[in-house]
Write a protein that holds these residues in place. Structure first.
Motif, PDB file in Angstrom:
ATOM      1  N   ALA A 182      -4.658  11.902   0.509  1.00 31.57           N
ATOM      2  CA  ALA A 182      -4.077  13.136  -0.020  1.00 31.57           C
ATOM      3  C   ALA A 182      -5.161  14.077  -0.541  1.00 31.57           C
ATOM      4  O   ALA A 182      -5.102  15.287  -0.314  1.00 31.57           O
ATOM      5  CB  ALA A 182      -3.074  12.812  -1.123  1.00 31.57           C
ATOM      6  N   THR A 183      -6.183  13.526  -1.207  1.00 30.23           N
ATOM      7  CA  THR A 183      -7.247  14.389  -1.729  1.00 30.23           C
ATOM      8  C   THR A 183      -8.111  14.953  -0.616  1.00 30.23           C
ATOM      9  O   THR A 183      -8.608  16.073  -0.726  1.00 30.23           O
ATOM     10  CB  THR A 183      -8.131  13.641  -2.743  1.00 30.23           C
ATOM     11  OG1 THR A 183      -8.659  12.464  -2.134  1.00 30.23           O
ATOM     12  CG2 THR A 183      -7.361  13.283  -3.985  1.00 30.23           C
ATOM     13  N   ARG A 184      -8.303  14.190   0.465  1.00 32.87           N
ATOM     14  CA  ARG A 184      -9.082  14.705   1.601  1.00 32.87           C
ATOM     15  C   ARG A 184      -8.377  15.883   2.271  1.00 32.87           C
ATOM     16  O   ARG A 184      -9.005  16.828   2.713  1.00 32.87           O
ATOM     17  CB  ARG A 184      -9.298  13.597   2.626  1.00 32.87           C
ATOM     18  CG  ARG A 184     -10.680  13.009   2.606  1.00 32.87           C
ATOM     19  CD  ARG A 184     -10.959  12.151   3.820  1.00 32.87           C
ATOM     20  NE  ARG A 184      -9.984  11.090   4.033  1.00 32.87           N
ATOM     21  CZ  ARG A 184     -10.031   9.891   3.457  1.00 32.87           C
ATOM     22  NH1 ARG A 184     -10.998   9.609   2.624  1.00 32.87           N
ATOM     23  NH2 ARG A 184      -9.128   8.982   3.719  1.00 32.87           N
ATOM     24  N   LYS A 185      -7.059  15.845   2.319  1.00 34.88           N
ATOM     25  CA  LYS A 185      -6.295  16.885   3.012  1.00 34.88           C
ATOM     26  C   LYS A 185      -5.916  18.054   2.106  1.00 34.88           C
ATOM     27  O   LYS A 185      -5.457  19.078   2.581  1.00 34.88           O
ATOM     28  CB  LYS A 185      -5.023  16.277   3.605  1.00 34.88           C
ATOM     29  CG  LYS A 185      -5.319  15.276   4.699  1.00 34.88           C
ATOM     30  CD  LYS A 185      -4.063  14.615   5.177  1.00 34.88           C
ATOM     31  CE  LYS A 185      -4.390  13.528   6.198  1.00 34.88           C
ATOM     32  NZ  LYS A 185      -3.212  12.767   6.578  1.00 34.88           N
ATOM     33  N   TRP A 186      -6.101  17.901   0.811  1.00 28.41           N
ATOM     34  CA  TRP A 186      -5.692  18.938  -0.126  1.00 28.41           C
ATOM     35  C   TRP A 186      -6.592  20.144  -0.014  1.00 28.41           C
ATOM     36  O   TRP A 186      -7.813  20.035   0.033  1.00 28.41           O
ATOM     37  CB  TRP A 186      -5.716  18.375  -1.545  1.00 28.41           C
ATOM     38  CG  TRP A 186      -5.081  19.252  -2.560  1.00 28.41           C
ATOM     39  CD1 TRP A 186      -3.801  19.692  -2.587  1.00 28.41           C
ATOM     40  CD2 TRP A 186      -5.700  19.796  -3.723  1.00 28.41           C
ATOM     41  NE1 TRP A 186      -3.578  20.449  -3.689  1.00 28.41           N
ATOM     42  CE2 TRP A 186      -4.733  20.542  -4.409  1.00 28.41           C
ATOM     43  CE3 TRP A 186      -6.979  19.712  -4.248  1.00 28.41           C
ATOM     44  CZ2 TRP A 186      -4.992  21.209  -5.591  1.00 28.41           C
ATOM     45  CZ3 TRP A 186      -7.239  20.376  -5.429  1.00 28.41           C
ATOM     46  CH2 TRP A 186      -6.255  21.112  -6.085  1.00 28.41           C
ATOM     47  N   ARG A 187      -6.019  21.316   0.025  1.00 27.94           N
ATOM     48  CA  ARG A 187      -6.789  22.551   0.191  1.00 27.94           C
ATOM     49  C   ARG A 187      -6.815  23.389  -1.073  1.00 27.94           C
ATOM     50  O   ARG A 187      -7.110  24.562  -1.047  1.00 27.94           O
ATOM     51  CB  ARG A 187      -6.210  23.389   1.340  1.00 27.94           C
ATOM     52  CG  ARG A 187      -6.262  22.692   2.674  1.00 27.94           C
ATOM     53  CD  ARG A 187      -7.708  22.546   3.124  1.00 27.94           C
ATOM     54  NE  ARG A 187      -7.794  21.798   4.360  1.00 27.94           N
ATOM     55  CZ  ARG A 187      -8.502  20.707   4.527  1.00 27.94           C
ATOM     56  NH1 ARG A 187      -9.192  20.207   3.535  1.00 27.94           N
ATOM     57  NH2 ARG A 187      -8.539  20.082   5.678  1.00 27.94           N
ATOM     58  N   GLY A 188      -6.464  22.816  -2.197  1.00 31.04           N
ATOM     59  CA  GLY A 188      -6.486  23.548  -3.466  1.00 31.04           C
ATOM     60  C   GLY A 188      -5.129  24.148  -3.764  1.00 31.04           C
ATOM     61  O   GLY A 188      -4.240  24.197  -2.911  1.00 31.04           O
ATOM     62  N   PRO A 189      -4.961  24.619  -4.992  1.00 30.02           N
ATOM     63  CA  PRO A 189      -3.666  25.200  -5.365  1.00 30.02           C
ATOM     64  C   PRO A 189      -3.438  26.507  -4.622  1.00 30.02           C
ATOM     65  O   PRO A 189      -4.377  27.249  -4.328  1.00 30.02           O
ATOM     66  CB  PRO A 189      -3.793  25.421  -6.870  1.00 30.02           C
ATOM     67  CG  PRO A 189      -5.261  25.537  -7.114  1.00 30.02           C
ATOM     68  CD  PRO A 189      -5.923  24.664  -6.076  1.00 30.02           C
ATOM     69  N   SER A 190      -2.199  26.752  -4.305  1.00 26.17           N
ATOM     70  CA  SER A 190      -1.885  28.020  -3.652  1.00 26.17           C
ATOM     71  C   SER A 190      -1.895  29.110  -4.710  1.00 26.17           C
ATOM     72  O   SER A 190      -1.596  28.882  -5.874  1.00 26.17           O
ATOM     73  CB  SER A 190      -0.518  27.953  -2.968  1.00 26.17           C
ATOM     74  OG  SER A 190       0.477  27.656  -3.920  1.00 26.17           O
ATOM     75  N   ALA A 191      -2.264  30.306  -4.300  1.00 21.02           N
ATOM     76  CA  ALA A 191      -2.324  31.432  -5.231  1.00 21.02           C
ATOM     77  C   ALA A 191      -0.902  31.812  -5.637  1.00 21.02           C
ATOM     78  O   ALA A 191      -0.036  31.989  -4.780  1.00 21.02           O
ATOM     79  CB  ALA A 191      -3.020  32.619  -4.578  1.00 21.02           C
ATOM     80  N   MET A 214       0.850  -1.177   0.000  1.00 23.37           N
ATOM     81  CA  MET A 214       0.000   0.000   0.000  1.00 23.37           C
ATOM     82  C   MET A 214       0.896   1.241   0.000  1.00 23.37           C
ATOM     83  O   MET A 214       1.764   1.375   0.859  1.00 23.37           O
ATOM     84  CB  MET A 214      -0.891  -0.001   1.252  1.00 23.37           C
ATOM     85  CG  MET A 214      -1.953   1.043   1.213  1.00 23.37           C
ATOM     86  SD  MET A 214      -3.163   1.019   2.584  1.00 23.37           S
ATOM     87  CE  MET A 214      -2.747  -0.339   3.577  1.00 23.37           C
ATOM     88  N   PRO A 215       0.721   2.140  -0.973  1.00 20.75           N
ATOM     89  CA  PRO A 215       1.568   3.342  -1.006  1.00 20.75           C
ATOM     90  C   PRO A 215       1.216   4.306   0.121  1.00 20.75           C
ATOM     91  O   PRO A 215       0.135   4.237   0.701  1.00 20.75           O
ATOM     92  CB  PRO A 215       1.260   3.950  -2.366  1.00 20.75           C
ATOM     93  CG  PRO A 215      -0.120   3.501  -2.667  1.00 20.75           C
ATOM     94  CD  PRO A 215      -0.253   2.138  -2.038  1.00 20.75           C
ATOM     95  N   TYR A 216       2.160   5.168   0.436  1.00 22.38           N
ATOM     96  CA  TYR A 216       1.904   6.196   1.442  1.00 22.38           C
ATOM     97  C   TYR A 216       2.325   7.534   0.872  1.00 22.38           C
ATOM     98  O   TYR A 216       3.438   7.646   0.371  1.00 22.38           O
ATOM     99  CB  TYR A 216       2.681   5.925   2.722  1.00 22.38           C
ATOM    100  CG  TYR A 216       2.400   6.969   3.772  1.00 22.38           C
ATOM    101  CD1 TYR A 216       1.254   6.906   4.540  1.00 22.38           C
ATOM    102  CD2 TYR A 216       3.250   8.041   3.957  1.00 22.38           C
ATOM    103  CE1 TYR A 216       0.970   7.874   5.479  1.00 22.38           C
ATOM    104  CE2 TYR A 216       2.973   9.010   4.898  1.00 22.38           C
ATOM    105  CZ  TYR A 216       1.840   8.923   5.650  1.00 22.38           C
ATOM    106  OH  TYR A 216       1.553   9.891   6.564  1.00 22.38           O
ATOM    107  N   PRO A 217       1.497   8.557   0.940  1.00 21.53           N
ATOM    108  CA  PRO A 217       0.124   8.540   1.421  1.00 21.53           C
ATOM    109  C   PRO A 217      -0.794   7.961   0.354  1.00 21.53           C
ATOM    110  O   PRO A 217      -0.478   7.992  -0.829  1.00 21.53           O
ATOM    111  CB  PRO A 217      -0.185  10.007   1.667  1.00 21.53           C
ATOM    112  CG  PRO A 217       0.631  10.737   0.665  1.00 21.53           C
ATOM    113  CD  PRO A 217       1.894   9.913   0.519  1.00 21.53           C
TER     114      PRO A 217
END
Length: 128
Positions: A66-75, A58-61
C-alpha cells in the motif's frame, strides 16, 4: 513476517530491539496478521516476541504494498468565493446565520382519532 508465516516449522519469532513508538506500531499491526505479540527485557534492549496462532494469516493489501502504491494525499477542493463577494455579507463570530436558523414548525392539526375504549354499555361497530 511473510517468510515467518510461510515457515511451517517456526512457531514464534523474536524481533530486534526497538524503541517504544516502533513497538507500539508492531503490536497494533500484528492484530491485522492475528499474531500474538509480547514485549520482553528492559529498555533499551526491549524487543517483541511474535507467536503464530491457528488462524494467523497475511492481510491484504500488505502495508508495504500500500505504501509503495500510495501517491500522497489528494489536494482538497476548496470552495472559491466569487470575486464580487462583499465583506459585509460575511458572517462574523457570534452573529447568528440566517441559513442555520430553525424554521418555525408548521401549524398543528389534530388527528381524527377514535377512542380506544368504549363507554359502559356501548358495543363496537362491525367494520367488515
Amino acid at each position: 513476517w511473510k517468510a515467518f508465516l510461510k515457515d511451517d516449522k517456526a512457531a514464534s519469532l523474536p524481533l530486534n530491539p526497538m524503541d517504544k513508538p516502533s513497538r507500539a506500531f508492531v503490536h497494533h499491526y500484528s492484530d491485522f496478521w492475528n499474531l500474538k505479540t509480547e514485549s520482553f527485557d528492559p529498555e533499551p534492549r526491549r524487543y517483541i516476541h511474535c507467536v503464530k496462532m491457528m488462524d494467523t494469516y497475511m492481510p491484504y493489501p500488505l502495508l508495504s504494498d500500500a505504501t509503495r502504491k500510495w501517491r500522497g494525499p489528494s489536494a482538497p477542493v476548496l470552495p472559491t468565493a466569487p470575486a464580487s463577494a462583499d465583506h459585509a455579507l460575511q458572517q462574523t463570530a457570534g452573529q447568528p446565520s440566517k441559513s442555520r436558523e430553525i424554521p418555525p414548525p408548521p401549524e398543528r392539526i389534530p388527528l381524527p382519532l377514535q377512542p380506544r375504549s368504549l363507554a359502559p354499555g356501548e358495543q363496537k361497530a362491525d367494520t367488515r
